[in-house]
Scaffold this motif. Structure first.
Motif, PDB file in Angstrom:
ATOM      1  N   ALA A  59      40.586  55.314   9.099  1.00 40.47           N
ATOM      2  CA  ALA A  59      39.192  55.335   9.361  1.00 40.47           C
ATOM      3  C   ALA A  59      38.355  55.835   8.295  1.00 40.47           C
ATOM      4  CB  ALA A  59      38.771  55.975  10.751  1.00 40.47           C
ATOM      5  N   GLY A 103      27.483  58.619   9.165  1.00 41.91           N
ATOM      6  CA  GLY A 103      26.889  57.218   9.257  1.00 41.91           C
ATOM      7  C   GLY A 103      25.739  57.090   8.278  1.00 41.91           C
ATOM      8  N   THR A 125      34.628  60.661  13.016  1.00 43.11           N
ATOM      9  CA  THR A 125      35.408  60.856  14.136  1.00 43.11           C
ATOM     10  C   THR A 125      35.924  62.074  13.997  1.00 43.11           C
ATOM     11  OG1 THR A 125      35.762  58.552  14.549  1.00 43.11           O
ATOM     12  CG2 THR A 125      37.299  60.307  16.112  1.00 43.11           C
ATOM     13  N   TYR A 175      35.070  52.450  17.671  1.00 39.53           N
ATOM     14  CA  TYR A 175      34.322  52.358  16.874  1.00 39.53           C
ATOM     15  C   TYR A 175      34.817  51.811  15.451  1.00 39.53           C
ATOM     16  CZ  TYR A 175      30.650  53.389  13.283  1.00 39.53           C
ATOM     17  OH  TYR A 175      29.700  53.243  12.101  1.00 39.53           O
ATOM     18  N   GLU A 176      36.060  52.314  15.172  1.00 38.13           N
ATOM     19  CA  GLU A 176      36.805  51.705  13.981  1.00 38.13           C
ATOM     20  C   GLU A 176      36.973  50.296  13.899  1.00 38.13           C
ATOM     21  OE1 GLU A 176      40.346  53.930  13.297  1.00 38.13           O
ATOM     22  OE2 GLU A 176      40.959  52.763  11.701  1.00 38.13           O
ATOM     23  N   ARG A 177      37.246  49.738  15.290  1.00 42.72           N
ATOM     24  CA  ARG A 177      37.372  48.248  15.490  1.00 42.72           C
ATOM     25  C   ARG A 177      35.935  47.340  15.436  1.00 42.72           C
ATOM     26  NH1 ARG A 177      41.319  51.220  17.213  1.00 42.72           N
ATOM     27  NH2 ARG A 177      43.492  50.471  18.002  1.00 42.72           N
ATOM     28  N   THR A 178      35.093  48.183  16.121  1.00 50.74           N
ATOM     29  CA  THR A 178      33.746  47.291  16.317  1.00 50.74           C
ATOM     30  C   THR A 178      32.586  47.801  15.354  1.00 50.74           C
ATOM     31  OG1 THR A 178      33.140  48.796  18.138  1.00 50.74           O
ATOM     32  CG2 THR A 178      34.395  47.005  18.635  1.00 50.74           C
ATOM     33  N   HIS A 179      32.831  49.084  14.999  1.00 49.64           N
ATOM     34  CA  HIS A 179      31.665  49.526  14.148  1.00 49.64           C
ATOM     35  C   HIS A 179      30.247  49.544  14.723  1.00 49.64           C
ATOM     36  CE1 HIS A 179      34.404  50.058  10.585  1.00 49.64           C
ATOM     37  NE2 HIS A 179      34.681  48.727  10.879  1.00 49.64           N
ATOM     38  N   THR A 180      30.360  49.828  15.972  1.00 45.85           N
ATOM     39  CA  THR A 180      29.040  49.820  16.745  1.00 45.85           C
ATOM     40  C   THR A 180      29.344  51.166  17.709  1.00 45.85           C
ATOM     41  OG1 THR A 180      27.457  48.912  18.276  1.00 45.85           O
ATOM     42  CG2 THR A 180      29.641  48.170  18.574  1.00 45.85           C
ATOM     43  N   ARG A 181      28.108  51.840  18.033  1.00 41.50           N
ATOM     44  CA  ARG A 181      28.310  52.851  18.973  1.00 41.50           C
ATOM     45  C   ARG A 181      27.477  52.485  20.060  1.00 41.50           C
ATOM     46  NH1 ARG A 181      27.122  55.836  14.474  1.00 41.50           N
ATOM     47  NH2 ARG A 181      25.150  55.911  15.227  1.00 41.50           N
TER      48      ARG A 181
END
Lengths: 638, 512
Positions: free
Chosen positions: B111, B162, B246, B356-362
């Motif tokens: 990450a 962020g 994270t 988040y690491e996969r999708t970059h959205t929270r």
């Protein structure tokens, strides 16, 4: 002791295997699962025989939570009440596991389904075997979890996962009472062990607590709080709302969890706490009235529902009400007896309705059924047996248990008895309305569906037949003394765990038999009305519905309770309020204040910066001024 | 009276626990390669975790005393000592710190790609400072460690955070600094009033005047309440979590916010028992508000991390509720719940990080239907969700039940209201789970999500094991806590001049 521990442990092992290796086991997971519950059943039978022989088990395994005076063990108790529950749970669970092999065949979540079912069985067994309140609560919440997981089993359907959450959260509302009840028990008795609490109960009977200005017996308060928990789990007013929605789950789940076992946990809990409840007249009245009103209320809704599973679901709520009615008038054994018979015939009805749905490629609307009698004969036959048992026709199982409750209620409160009898009339009506709509009359099926109608495979029909056999016979273990003296083996078996029920003497024997005949007649009338309305002159129901449109729609829409619930919780009153509070509380007030003060400091220092002009004369002047002011202050204050 | 039992292991265990990460950080400065930096950081953090084995196995849980004691003069002019020791209250946090640091390094493996070496240095320095806070028995030394934590954490958020990281980092820094400054004033006041000593153990036995206690308690409270964070000092937490990487969130939720509650236990309660008694009703009310308000705020969140941050506010409310109940069940439940919250919220942030690491959205609405794509992840998140909502059989239940029982005995109404928080907790967590995991995949980006890999599973596994281990055998933890917690309660009650409120509450409740 080991063999008793194996009763819950075998299903748990099955859960672990099916859960962890389900991906590789695929449909073989069912074999593991069935082996787990069947093993549990075998040991349960053995435990039952031990109890029959006079052995009562109550042993602690290890100290679970020990803080200060709080000392809670993981420990099991098998007395007569638990023994009965063990038989009910393991028998039903085994049969329903087997049935599910056929019902769930081909589902992509097959192994997961069996893992959950095993986990459920484990928690249910912990619930009934626990020897203290907190461990019982572990089982209590555990079955709730499994219920949540299984209702939302087809998680891609939003309605399914919504129903799961609803079930869990509504149950948590009930648990709120349960937890507070436990705390009050601990504060009052210093322990949470059943044996110790019940022994000390009568001594605490005189104590009062001050509840927001109302003086109340401490036992009464404890019982009422526990009962709040029971209304959640056993779907009584006002916390019944989750159970009809729970039908989103696969049908075997409805049979096992939402009819035969888990929903009866509240009844079991109140019965377990009979030594407490019987000390509080108030609590007993609350239990009885809640039961009677729920029995009546749910039955009225059941009259007009069109979804085959919903009818049975409301019927379940209603029948649970009868159980509480029995407990509330002190007929604990009768309540548990009805729990037992109901588990068999209601489990049967759900599985049979599953067989109908299976035959109709998933159709659940009775308006699109009809004329199935000759097409799925076995299902039809067992459905009728189950319905006769539910309606309370002699000598089917429901007759004995329901009559015993009504007989006790008659001796205790005539008004509640009338409510119960009217409920029985409605029960007979809606059960046979279901039969006639589904199996008789003209076919209203879609063409495609009709083409595919087929009887379920043996793996499903054999469990149905076994359950039908029990629905026919299990009542015979509780033949009332009025018919044959000392034939109520069930009540005699449970006698050691319950305070004696106050029955009428020998002179009331005729009366009791008279009432039995009367209630069978009531049930027969209900069936007859259903026959007239749905077979002989099928035009009448629509006319009636038309004439009493308001009432009909009110019942059809389940008193609009769900609409209110959705408005508040789902459509977002709660969420909107939360968003509003978040904006006002955190963003505007707190952060507003923080940012304001940060800005204010910034402004102040901005002003301060202006003083730093760099001119020595100004500094000297300010210094002199300061000196004068300070000296002046010194002389003034001196 | 608490004593310092000298360390008898033959090597200075606590000093090692503080300096191993520092050495690791120094070694890191010598490497340039990111890959090497990761491995070096991992090796040192695992070594640190390994050092917890002799720590836990040699701890004598029958004693309330400070163990593994080390003491030497540091700045003699001001009577400042380098003095270390742990008791049943602090020892488990040292171990938790070591565990969560290892996990943090593992989840940052891929990450963090930018300035990896500096990141790992900050993480290791942070670890050293955190262990120092739990082990320090000299107020001055404690304050050094306390402030030292602030810097690496500020950097973790401000450098690797962020898009809005600067706002969050500054907010975090100012909030905590505000509290710390007041605490520093109070520490100095305590030092001079008690006759020139920073020694925590002797300060515990010093009897401060009533008025002094009230002021000093308030000043310490400013530092600790912000850190916990208690309502209404909590608004920095959601911002900090949202922006933190994270690893930063795991450490923040797992350890840093526990420092506030630890501060109450180690300093506020034993130093100022009269003030504790006087302030308790107000703190109980704030705690109950935090439980309900935090839970309710969680309903309003659309951001995965913010939701968990607000759930932390609610859970921390439970913890202060338990601590200030000042009876065995409440206090020990509170301490255990601090560990539990570190485990389950640490795991929750780990879960957010993985996805988040996969999708970059929270944004919660960007998820949905993950169950069919990432079943292992779904199962992991389910277990942690259950722990967070306190399902019996998990760790969360034990802590919550003990706390509620303690609060019930203090004053039943607090337990009644706080219990409502449990209902809300089930609501927002299951709703969150539903929106992330259930349903069908609506976001095309999630069509080809990869499930948790081996590294992530290994990082998550210890937390899952702890969830059930503590849930089924909490006595393992309680046995460690008992003696020190008992001693603390006795100490406060004996030193306080007023009648313990708890005793009164019980007698009115039972009605005699």
């Amino acid at each position: 002791m080991l063999k008793y521990i194996l009763i819950p442990l075998l299903p748990f092992t099955g859960f672990l295997i099916a859960g962890l290796f389900g991906k590789y086991l695929k449909e073989r997971a069912a074999t593991v699962a069935v082996a787990g519950v069947f093993g549990s059943f075998v040991f349960a039978v053995s435990a039952f025989i031990d109890v029959l022989g006079g052995t009562i088990i109550d042993e602690n395994l290890y100290s679970w939570i020990a803080i200060g005076s709080l000392n809670i063990n993981v420990g099991f108790q098998i007395d007569q009440l638990t023994a009965v529950m063990l038989m009910v749970v393991t028998t039903l669970s085994t049969l329903i596991h087997i049935y599910s092999i056929g019902y769930m065949h081909g589902d992509k979540g097959f192994a997961r389904f069996f893992a959950y079912l095993e986990l459920f069985t484990f928690f249910m067994l912990v619930l009934v075997m626990a020897n203290n309140f907190l461990l019982m609560f572990v089982g209590w919440e555990g079955v709730g979890l499994c219920s949540y997981l299984l209702i939302g089993f087809w998680y891609e359907k939003k309605s399914a996962s919504d129903a799961g959450i609803k079930a869990f959260v509504v149950n948590r509302v009930g648990d709120f009472g349960f937890v507070l009840g436990m705390m009050l028990i601990f504060v009052t008795f210093g322990t949470l062990d059943f044996t110790d609490v019940f022994m000390a109960a009568s001594a605490a009977a005189g104590q009062n607590v001050d509840l927001f200005g109302i003086e109340m017996g401490i036992i009464t308060l404890i019982c009422l709080l526990l009962f709040v928990g029971a209304t959640g789990k056993s779907a009584q007013l006002p916390l019944y709302v989750w159970l009809p929605d729970a039908m989103e789950g696969p049908t075997p789940v409805s049979a096992l969890i939402h009819a035969a076992t888990m929903v009866t946990a509240g009844v079991f809990m109140v019965a377990r706490c009979a030594p407490l409840f019987s000390l509080s007249h108030t609590a007993m009245i609350v239990v009885a009235v809640t039961g009677a009103v729920t029995a009546f209320f749910a039955a009225t809704i059941g009259l007009v529902q069109n979804d085959i599973k919903r009818v049975i679901a409301y019927s379940t709520i209603s029948q649970l009400g009868y159980m509480f009615l029995g407990l509330g008038v002190g007929a604990f054994a009768a309540g548990i007896f009805h729990l037992t018979t109901h588990a068999f015939f209601k489990g049967l009805l759900f599985l049979a309705s599953g067989s109908v749905i299976h035959a109709l490629s998933g159709e659940q609307d009775m308006r699109k059924m009809g004329s199935l009698k000759s097409k799925i004969k076995v299902t039809y036959a067992v459905f009728v047996i189950g319905s006769l048992a539910l309606a309370g026709i002699f000598p089917f199982a429901g007759f004995f248990s329901k009559d015993e409750i009504l007989w006790s209620v008659y001796g205790s409160n005539k008004l509640l008895w009338v409510v119960g009898v009217i409920g029985a009339l409605m029960t007979a009506f809606y059960s046979f309305r279901l039969i006639y709509l589904t199996f008789y009359g003209k076919s209203r099926m879609d063409h495609d569906v009709e083409h595919h109608v087929h009887e379920s495979p043996k793996i499903m029909t054999v469990p149905l037949m076994i359950l039908a056999f029990f629905s026919l016979t299990v009542g015979l273990i509780g033949i009332p003394g009025a018919i044959i003296s000392h034939a109520n083996l069930f009540a005699e078996f449970l006698a050691p765990v319950f305070p004696p029920a106050h029955h009428g003497g020998e002179e009331s024997r005729l009366l009791e038999i008279g009432l039995m005949v009367f209630s069978v007649m009531v049930a027969a009338i209900g069936i007859r009305i259903a026959y007239t309305l749905y077979v002989k002159i099928p035009a009448i129901p629509d006319q009636v519905a038309d004439k009493f449109k308001g009432l009909y729609n009110l019942l059809l829409n389940k008193y609009k309770v769900d609409e209110v619930y959705n408005y508040i919780f789902v459509d977002g009153l709660v969420h909107k309020l939360a968003k509003f509070l978040h904006t006002v509380g955190d963003v505007k007030i707190i952060d507003g204040f923080i940012n304001w003060s940060a800005a204010a400091i910034g402004r102040t220092s901005e002003q301060g910066r202006k003083l730093q002009t760099g001119f020595v004369q100004e500094y000297a002047f300010t210094m002199g001024l300061g000196f004068v002011v300070l000296m002046g202050l010194y002389y003034v204050l001196k | 009276m608490l004593e310092l039992i000298p360390n008898q292991l033959g090597f200075p265990l606590l000093s090692l626990l503080i300096f191993v990460p520092v050495i690791g950080a120094v070694v890191l400065l010598a490497v340039r390669d990111a890959r090497a930096a990761r491995w070096i950081a991992l090796v040192f953090s695992v070594l640190e975790l390994g050092l917890c084995a002799p720590l836990l196995s040699n701890f004598d849980s029958s004693l309330a005393h400070m163990q593994f004691g080390e003491s030497m003069p540091w700045i003699s002019a001001w009577n400042i000592h380098y003095k270390l020791g742990v008791d049943g209250i602090s020892i488990l946090f040292v171990a938790l710190t070591a565990l969560l640091t290892v996990i943090s390094i593992m989840v940052s493996w891929t990450a963090i790609t930018d300035r990896v070496r500096e990141f790992m240095v900050a993480l290791l320095f942070l670890e050293a400072a955190m262990v120092g806070v739990f082990a320090a028995l000299d107020l001055f030394l404690f304050y050094i460690f306390w402030e030292a934590m602030l810097i690496p954490m500020y950097l973790l958020i401000g450098v690797w955070g962020g898009p809005n990281r600067l706002y969050a980092a500054v907010k975090f820094f100012l909030y905590t600094l505000f509290g710390s400054v007041l605490m520093l004033v109070a520490i100095l006041a305590v030092y001079f009033t008690a006759g020139g000593t920073f020694d925590v153990l002797s300060l515990m036995n010093h009897k401060f005047g009533h008025t002094f206690q009230m002021w000093a308690f308030a000043a310490f409270f400013a530092a600790f309440a912000v850190k916990v964070p208690m309502f209404p000092f909590h608004t920095w937490l959601p911002d900090a979590h949202v922006e933190a990487p994270t690893a930063g969130s795991i450490i923040l939720a797992g350890i840093l916010i526990k420092m506030g509650a630890y501060g109450f236990l180690r300093f506020s309660l034993p130093f100022f028992p009269d003030a504790t008694m006087a302030y308790t009703p107000a703190i109980m009310v704030l705690s109950v508000i935090a439980v309900i308000y935090g839970a309710y705020m969680a309903f309003a969140q659309t951001d995965f991390k913010k939701l968990i941050a607000y759930s932390s506010v609610s859970h921390m409310g439970f913890i202060t509720l338990g601590i200030f109940s000042m009876n065995s069940q409440g206090l020990e439940g509170g301490i255990l719940q601090m560990i539990n919250h570190g485990v389950s919220t640490g795991a929750l942030f780990l879960g957010v990080g993985v996805i988040y690491e996969r999708t970059h959205t929270r944004v919660i609405a960007d998820y949905g239907g993950l169950a069919s794509k990432v079943p292992v992840y779904a199962a992991f998140l389910m277990i942690i969700t259950l722990s967070s909502i306190g399902l019996p059989g998990t760790n969360g239940f034990i802590g919550e039940f003990a706390i509620l029982l303690g609060a019930f005995q203090y004053k039943a109404v607090y337990a009644v209201i706080a219990s409502l928080g449990i209902i809300l907790g089930a609501g927002y967590m299951l709703w969150l789970y539903q929106r992330v995991i259930f349903g069908t995949v609506t976001n095309p980006h999630n069509e080809h999500l990869k499930d948790m890999n081996l590294r992530e599973i290994v990082a998550a596994l210890p937390l899952v094991v702890l969830v059930f281990y503590i849930g089924l055998y909490p006595n393992a933890a309680f046995q460690v806590i008992h003696a020190s917690a008992d001693n603390l309660i006795k100490h406060v009650h004996a030193k306080a001049q007023v009648l313990p409120a708890a005793a009164q509450a019980v007698s009115t409740l039972v009605g005699n």
